[in-house]
Design a protein around this motif. Structure first.
Motif, mmCIF file in Angstrom:
data_model
loop_
_atom_site.group_PDB
_atom_site.id
_atom_site.type_symbol
_atom_site.label_atom_id
_atom_site.label_comp_id
_atom_site.label_asym_id
_atom_site.label_seq_id
_atom_site.Cartn_x
_atom_site.Cartn_y
_atom_site.Cartn_z
ATOM 1 N N THR A 129 39.688 33.509 33.457
ATOM 2 C CA THR A 129 40.135 33.693 34.784
ATOM 3 C C THR A 129 38.204 34.172 35.442
ATOM 4 O OG1 THR A 129 41.259 34.323 36.898
ATOM 5 C CG2 THR A 129 41.269 35.686 35.566
ATOM 6 N N GLY A 130 38.264 33.210 36.661
ATOM 7 C CA GLY A 130 37.007 34.131 37.217
ATOM 8 C C GLY A 130 37.393 34.257 39.079
ATOM 9 N N ILE A 131 36.194 34.763 39.738
ATOM 10 C CA ILE A 131 36.533 35.609 40.852
ATOM 11 C C ILE A 131 35.682 36.539 41.288
ATOM 12 C CG2 ILE A 131 37.246 37.950 40.600
ATOM 13 C CD1 ILE A 131 38.990 35.356 43.388
ATOM 14 N N LEU A 132 34.952 35.867 42.591
ATOM 15 C CA LEU A 132 33.781 36.471 43.183
ATOM 16 C C LEU A 132 33.792 37.619 43.303
ATOM 17 C CD1 LEU A 132 32.294 33.482 45.753
ATOM 18 C CD2 LEU A 132 31.905 34.567 43.056
ATOM 19 N N PRO A 133 33.253 38.915 43.370
ATOM 20 C CA PRO A 133 33.524 40.031 43.960
ATOM 21 C C PRO A 133 34.261 40.765 45.640
ATOM 22 C CG PRO A 133 31.749 40.322 43.288
ATOM 23 C CD PRO A 133 32.429 39.207 42.975
ATOM 24 N N SER A 195 44.051 44.446 64.293
ATOM 25 C CA SER A 195 44.480 45.451 64.021
ATOM 26 C C SER A 195 44.397 46.021 62.253
ATOM 27 C CB SER A 195 46.061 45.898 64.245
ATOM 28 O OG SER A 195 46.511 45.312 64.008
ATOM 29 N N ASP A 196 44.799 44.470 61.790
ATOM 30 C CA ASP A 196 44.524 44.524 60.200
ATOM 31 C C ASP A 196 43.459 43.856 60.216
ATOM 32 O OD1 ASP A 196 47.101 44.709 60.303
ATOM 33 O OD2 ASP A 196 48.000 42.782 60.161
ATOM 34 N N GLU A 197 42.265 43.721 60.376
ATOM 35 C CA GLU A 197 40.813 43.344 59.913
ATOM 36 C C GLU A 197 40.982 44.592 58.875
ATOM 37 O OE1 GLU A 197 38.833 42.120 63.757
ATOM 38 O OE2 GLU A 197 39.631 40.232 63.677
ATOM 39 N N GLY A 198 39.588 44.370 58.672
ATOM 40 C CA GLY A 198 39.306 45.276 57.402
ATOM 41 C C GLY A 198 39.082 44.565 55.969
ATOM 42 N N SER A 199 38.963 45.475 55.682
ATOM 43 C CA SER A 199 38.416 45.323 53.448
ATOM 44 C C SER A 199 39.922 45.991 53.060
ATOM 45 C CB SER A 199 37.483 45.981 52.801
ATOM 46 O OG SER A 199 36.069 45.313 53.450
ATOM 47 N N TYR A 200 40.434 44.858 51.557
ATOM 48 C CA TYR A 200 41.334 45.774 51.335
ATOM 49 C C TYR A 200 41.315 45.537 49.808
ATOM 50 C CZ TYR A 200 43.922 44.796 55.796
ATOM 51 O OH TYR A 200 44.680 44.691 56.681
ATOM 52 N N PHE A 239 39.180 42.385 42.587
ATOM 53 C CA PHE A 239 38.409 41.714 43.734
ATOM 54 C C PHE A 239 38.681 42.813 45.429
ATOM 55 C CE2 PHE A 239 41.793 38.818 43.560
ATOM 56 C CZ PHE A 239 41.946 38.764 45.364
ATOM 57 N N VAL A 240 37.647 43.082 46.035
ATOM 58 C CA VAL A 240 37.991 42.621 47.752
ATOM 59 C C VAL A 240 38.337 41.346 48.488
ATOM 60 C CG1 VAL A 240 36.525 44.292 49.444
ATOM 61 C CG2 VAL A 240 36.100 45.115 47.822
ATOM 62 N N PHE A 241 38.999 42.008 49.150
ATOM 63 C CA PHE A 241 39.633 40.240 50.021
ATOM 64 C C PHE A 241 39.132 41.623 51.767
ATOM 65 C CE2 PHE A 241 42.916 38.643 52.779
ATOM 66 C CZ PHE A 241 42.599 37.002 52.119
#
Length: 345
Positions: A129-133, A195-200, A239-241
């Motif tokens: 599999t692959g994913i961007l960071p 309020s849910d904006e941000g990095s996960y 990864f970071v969402f």
């Protein structure tokens, strides 16, 4: 020998110092009596290429791609011989970038079944599999992300959140509250408030299961059977969402890019020979934005070129060392709003 090249496509637009995720995979090949060759591929991202290059050892990590000032993706590859043995593993730990779900110490470990399988007469290979960071979505737009789930041995692949610190799947295993995950490896994001904006920090485990009961044989001849409910490999997909402020429109092709022909479909497979170049042509449009670049994760030494706004090409030529392997490729296009460009002048 033919190689698989697998594609996953994502429409994203694009973060703080530190680890931004990674994927660990392994491939078994070149069986000789009671031993085989195993190839470990550690793909991982950091917020800068300087961090990436010095994280394991200077000069042994090869850069794949970067989003300048946001992330840098590279690969550390290990090749060696192994006997047909029970479980073994490979791992790394690091420090995540700042994130909303409170994950600080990062841990990524893959679990590998090393005994000979009765159905394929070699050791198991993990899913590929692959994913961007970093993946970004506007807070007001519904998005479904289907991860690539190709298995070289034809096994059934499932995903779940990392949930077992005692088995080294993660240290802090809090999943992102804004994402739902299906066992078929599909992630779903629904419109949410500012309020849910941000990095996960996303910490998934991908597993493969045999499609029938099989026998596993150790190097000393000891055998055991496993059923379709027993996983063979467990690999981390991290990864970071990032949830961004709302977009003016969620319609693909306006502010958010959309792919156009001849871009290959998600999950497309290509069969190529050693020393044969593969060329992947990618085209995208966004009528209210300016498409600025292509970002990708793929084999080391893959190159990208642009022939005008929204027109890109990925090229790669496998060598003998890539023989009998599958190589996942994922890519995304990034766009900047026309109104943002006007405001910045």
């Amino acid at each position: 020998m033919l190689l698989f090249v697998l594609l996953v496509m994502m429409m994203v637009s694009w973060t703080e110092a530190g680890y931004t995720g990674g994927v660990l995979t392994h491939t078994s090949k070149d069986v000789q009596e009671n031993s085989f060759t195993v190839v470990f591929r550690f793909k991982f991202g950091f917020s800068s290429c300087g961090e990436l290059e010095t994280w394991i050892c200077s000069g042994c990590t090869k850069k794949i791609d970067e989003s300048s000032g946001e992330w840098c993706l590279g690969e550390y590859t290990v090749r060696g011989s192994s006997s047909f043995y029970n479980y073994y593993y490979g791992s790394w730990s690091s420090t995540w970038i700042n994130n909303t779900n409170g994950v600080s110490s990062g841990l990524a470990q893959m679990f590998i079944e090393g005994r000979k399988r009765s159905d394929i007469n070699r050791a198991n290979s993990s899913p590929q599999t692959g994913i961007l960071p970093v993946m970004r979505v506007p807070s007001n737009c519904q998005r479904n992300i289907n991860l690539l789930t190709f298995d070289p041995d034809g096994d059934h692949v499932q995903c779940r959140h990392g949930s077992n610190p005692s088995n080294y799947e993660c240290y802090t295993c809090t999943p992102p509250s804004v994402l739902s995950l299906s066992s078929s490896c599909s992630l779903s994001f629904s419109p949410t408030s500012s309020s849910d904006e941000g990095s996960y920090a996303v910490q998934l485990m991908m597993e493969d299961f045999p499609r029938q009961t099989i026998t596993l044989t150790r190097y000393d001849g000891y055998t055991t059977s496993i059923s379709t409910s027993s996983s063979m490999s467990r690999i981390p997909v991290q990864f970071v969402f990032k949830v961004d402020p709302a977009a003016p429109s969620c319609t693909a092709g306006e502010y958010l890019p959309r792919f156009l022909p001849p871009t290959p479909e998600h999950g497309a497979q290509f069969f190529i020979d050693i020393n044969e170049m593969i060329e992947i042509n990618i085209r995208a449009e966004a009528t209210q934005s300016v498409i600025t670049e292509l970002l990708f994760s793929g084999p080391v030494n893959m190159t990208k070129n642009s022939s005008g706004s929204g027109n890109f090409t990925l090229r790669w030529t496998p060598s003998d060392i890539d023989n009998e392997e599958s190589h996942p490729i994922c890519f995304a296009v990034q766009a900047t709003s026309v109104s943002d460009l006007i405001r910045s002048c």
